[in-house]
Design an enzyme around this catalytic site. Structure first.
Site, PDB file in Angstrom:
ATOM      1  N   TYR A  62      16.643 245.339 118.451  1.00  0.00           N
ATOM      2  CA  TYR A  62      17.612 246.052 117.611  1.00  0.00           C
ATOM      3  C   TYR A  62      19.011 245.554 117.930  1.00  0.00           C
ATOM      4  O   TYR A  62      19.380 245.449 119.104  1.00  0.00           O
ATOM      5  CB  TYR A  62      17.538 247.564 117.854  1.00  0.00           C
ATOM      6  CG  TYR A  62      16.886 248.265 116.692  1.00  0.00           C
ATOM      7  CD1 TYR A  62      17.438 248.152 115.407  1.00  0.00           C
ATOM      8  CD2 TYR A  62      15.732 249.007 116.848  1.00  0.00           C
ATOM      9  CE1 TYR A  62      16.837 248.772 114.326  1.00  0.00           C
ATOM     10  CE2 TYR A  62      15.120 249.621 115.765  1.00  0.00           C
ATOM     11  CZ  TYR A  62      15.683 249.497 114.505  1.00  0.00           C
ATOM     12  OH  TYR A  62      15.094 250.097 113.439  1.00  0.00           O
ATOM     13  N   GLU A  64      22.057 246.419 115.739  1.00  0.00           N
ATOM     14  CA  GLU A  64      23.012 246.884 114.724  1.00  0.00           C
ATOM     15  C   GLU A  64      24.434 246.560 115.159  1.00  0.00           C
ATOM     16  O   GLU A  64      24.802 246.749 116.322  1.00  0.00           O
ATOM     17  CB  GLU A  64      22.849 248.387 114.494  1.00  0.00           C
ATOM     18  CG  GLU A  64      21.662 248.665 113.581  1.00  0.00           C
ATOM     19  CD  GLU A  64      21.177 250.094 113.648  1.00  0.00           C
ATOM     20  OE1 GLU A  64      20.928 250.559 114.776  1.00  0.00           O
ATOM     21  OE2 GLU A  64      21.037 250.721 112.599  1.00  0.00           O
ATOM     22  N   ASP A 208      26.370 234.145  92.357  1.00  0.00           N
ATOM     23  CA  ASP A 208      25.052 234.312  92.955  1.00  0.00           C
ATOM     24  C   ASP A 208      24.380 232.945  92.884  1.00  0.00           C
ATOM     25  O   ASP A 208      23.877 232.528  91.842  1.00  0.00           O
ATOM     26  CB  ASP A 208      24.242 235.360  92.184  1.00  0.00           C
ATOM     27  CG  ASP A 208      22.862 235.562  92.795  1.00  0.00           C
ATOM     28  OD1 ASP A 208      22.443 234.709  93.611  1.00  0.00           O
ATOM     29  OD2 ASP A 208      22.197 236.557  92.448  1.00  0.00           O
ATOM     30  N   THR A 234      19.983 233.214  98.581  1.00  0.00           N
ATOM     31  CA  THR A 234      18.764 233.336  99.380  1.00  0.00           C
ATOM     32  C   THR A 234      18.650 232.071 100.221  1.00  0.00           C
ATOM     33  O   THR A 234      19.265 231.051  99.923  1.00  0.00           O
ATOM     34  CB  THR A 234      17.520 233.462  98.494  1.00  0.00           C
ATOM     35  OG1 THR A 234      17.551 232.402  97.531  1.00  0.00           O
ATOM     36  CG2 THR A 234      17.481 234.795  97.761  1.00  0.00           C
ATOM     37  N   LYS A 237      14.807 229.107  99.009  1.00  0.00           N
ATOM     38  CA  LYS A 237      14.488 228.333  97.795  1.00  0.00           C
ATOM     39  C   LYS A 237      14.686 226.845  98.108  1.00  0.00           C
ATOM     40  O   LYS A 237      14.063 226.362  99.044  1.00  0.00           O
ATOM     41  CB  LYS A 237      15.326 228.852  96.625  1.00  0.00           C
ATOM     42  CG  LYS A 237      15.003 230.333  96.298  1.00  0.00           C
ATOM     43  CD  LYS A 237      15.643 230.793  95.015  1.00  0.00           C
ATOM     44  CE  LYS A 237      15.151 232.175  94.591  1.00  0.00           C
ATOM     45  NZ  LYS A 237      15.862 233.296  95.209  1.00  0.00           N
ATOM     46  N   ARG A 243      12.455 233.339 104.432  1.00  0.00           N
ATOM     47  CA  ARG A 243      12.656 234.258 103.288  1.00  0.00           C
ATOM     48  C   ARG A 243      13.735 235.258 103.667  1.00  0.00           C
ATOM     49  O   ARG A 243      13.510 236.175 104.450  1.00  0.00           O
ATOM     50  CB  ARG A 243      11.340 234.967 102.989  1.00  0.00           C
ATOM     51  CG  ARG A 243      11.416 236.056 101.930  1.00  0.00           C
ATOM     52  CD  ARG A 243      10.038 236.346 101.405  1.00  0.00           C
ATOM     53  NE  ARG A 243       9.499 235.148 100.785  1.00  0.00           N
ATOM     54  CZ  ARG A 243       9.777 234.711  99.565  1.00  0.00           C
ATOM     55  NH1 ARG A 243      10.579 235.401  98.785  1.00  0.00           N
ATOM     56  NH2 ARG A 243       9.271 233.588  99.107  1.00  0.00           N
TER      57      ARG A 243
END
Ligand code: DSN
Length: 427
Positions: A62, A64, A208, A234, A237, A243
């Site tokens: 974790y 954060e 985008d 992303t 691609k 991913r």
């Protein structure tokens, strides 16, 4: 790409013994990838190095917050991974600032809305049926429910972005943000036009770049980074990473976007994925990757031209990028049937709406094909001609029965190609 067969070759080590059901799925998915032609424009084949980082103990942590400013102890090592990823991302794209925490392209996009818009405010974006994306204000998405999207489309004759319409809508609606980019746009986008328009009306300009950012990383097409306030993307691609998602932005927006990613939209970052993004950004800085991106475009152009030769018309007349969109109305086949016929013969592609499509999206009049995967496998221009022949045979003469004579004939051609150009080749 390394060819370490122990990683993805014949078994998955202890997992194969403990959980044969799931390791069986992993192996059969590898078999599926290896045995067919993968032409989904938004997919690629990450390297074993990227997959190794994804499968690491960083998944446990974790973290954060951001490097040096975490809400948990024990973050010394993940801080290093995230700092490396940020620096590599900034260098790769020549950006002032990078945030590598978005879990996906959609998460990165949510952060942009969170940073710049209040609920109900207006965004100008490309419509989904003309090549945009769900998160660009589609009614079924948070972006369409909570904000006020105004949509532009393509010109009926050129099938390219209707820049006159974009300008007219911007002047009429005075959106707070203008968005360029989408998931089925074969042509280059005029970023300078959008920047000038955004400046004219005092809007934020967001790109985008999920689909084409990999081509930008390799230098095969121009970059939106010098023009846009923020660029989301992303990483899986053409880029060929894990991913996931990321964003880069101008320095003046850095704090606002960081706060929008965490804590506004996301909780704990996925540190294993961030490490995998760092590995991917290193891969993308190599001359080999640059050559790969040029080959992706050349292959896409050849595939579009060769399909056109079989009567499968590319919208806009071709492509400048990694994908082409094809109108099947001239051959009297729907997108859904074309997808099923190709699939029966070992060719994976997707049905896609074309601009001004008379069919519902679930049927569609088009298919979208892309070359990131087959280019990763080393295929070139002659193979694109063969792939076009195989698609045409399957889609025009074939059916959805894998055992039919046409499906079998096409599959033999597919097998020949994937034998000569294997995916994840064995050492
Ligand atoms: N689903 C992706 C694509 O295939 O283009 C976009 O999110």
């Amino acid at each position: 790409m390394s060819t370490d067969d122990t990683f993805y070759g014949s078994d998955f080590g202890a997992l194969s013994t403990f959980d044969p059901e799931i390791s069986g799925v992993l192996l059969s998915e590898l078999g599926r990838i290896r045995s067919g032609l993968q032409l989904i424009a938004s997919e690629n084949m990450s390297s074993p190095e990227v997959l190794t980082a994804l499968g690491s103990t960083l998944s446990n942590k974790y973290a954060e917050g951001y490097p040096g400013r975490r809400y948990y102890g024990g973050c010394s090592e993940v801080d290093k991974a995230e700092t490396i990823a940020i620096e590599r991302c900034k260098t790769l794209f020549g950006a002032d600032h990078a945030n590598v925490q978005p879990h996906s392209g959609a998460s990165a996009n949510q952060a942009v809305y969170g940073a710049f818009l209040q609920p109900g405010e207006t965004i100008l974006a490309m419509s989904l049926p003309h090549g945009g994306h769900l998160t660009h204000g589609a009614k079924v998405s948070f972006s369409g429910k909570w904000f006020n999207p105004v949509h532009y489309g393509v010109d009926r004759d050129t099938e390219n972005i209707d820049y006159d319409q974009v300008a007219a809508l911007a002047r009429e609606h005075r959106p707070k943000m203008i968005l360029a980019g989408g998931s089925a746009i074969p042509r280059l986008i005029d970023f300078a036009f959008f920047r000038a328009l955004a400046d004219e009306i005092g809007a934020i300009f967001w790109v985008d770049a999920a689909h084409f950012i990999g081509l930008v990383a390799g230098g095969a097409i121009p970059s939106p980074v010098p023009y846009a306030d923020v660029v989301t993307f992303t990483t899986h691609k053409v880029l060929r990473g894990p991913r996931s998602g990321a964003l880069v932005c101008k320095a003046e927006h850095a704090a606002k976007l960081d706060k929008a990613v965490f804590p506004m939209m996301q909780g704990g970052p996925q540190m294993h994925t961030i490490a995998a993004k760092a590995v991917n950004f290193k891969e993308c800085a190599t001359p080999e990757y640059a050559a790969y991106t040029r080959a992706v475009v050349a292959n896409a152009q050849q595939l579009a031209t060769s399909l056109a030769g079989h009567g499968i018309r590319p919208t806009t007349g071709g492509t400048d990028t990694h994908l082409s969109l094809h109108d099947l109305q001239g051959i009297g086949v729907t997108g859904v049937d074309a997808e099923a016929r190709a699939d029966a013969a070992g060719i994976v592609l997707n049905k896609n709406a074309i601009p001004f499509d008379p069919q519902k999206p679930g049927i569609a009049s088009g298919i979208r094909v892309g070359t990131p995967c087959v280019t990763t496998q080393g295929m070139g221009l002659p193979e694109m001609e063969t792939i076009a022949e195989l698609i045409a045979m399957a889609v025009i003469k074939g059916d959805a029965d894998p055992d039919s004579a046409v499906s079998q004939e096409v599959r033999a051609g597919v097998t020949d190609l994937v034998t000569r150009f294997p995916a994840y080749p064995r050492a």
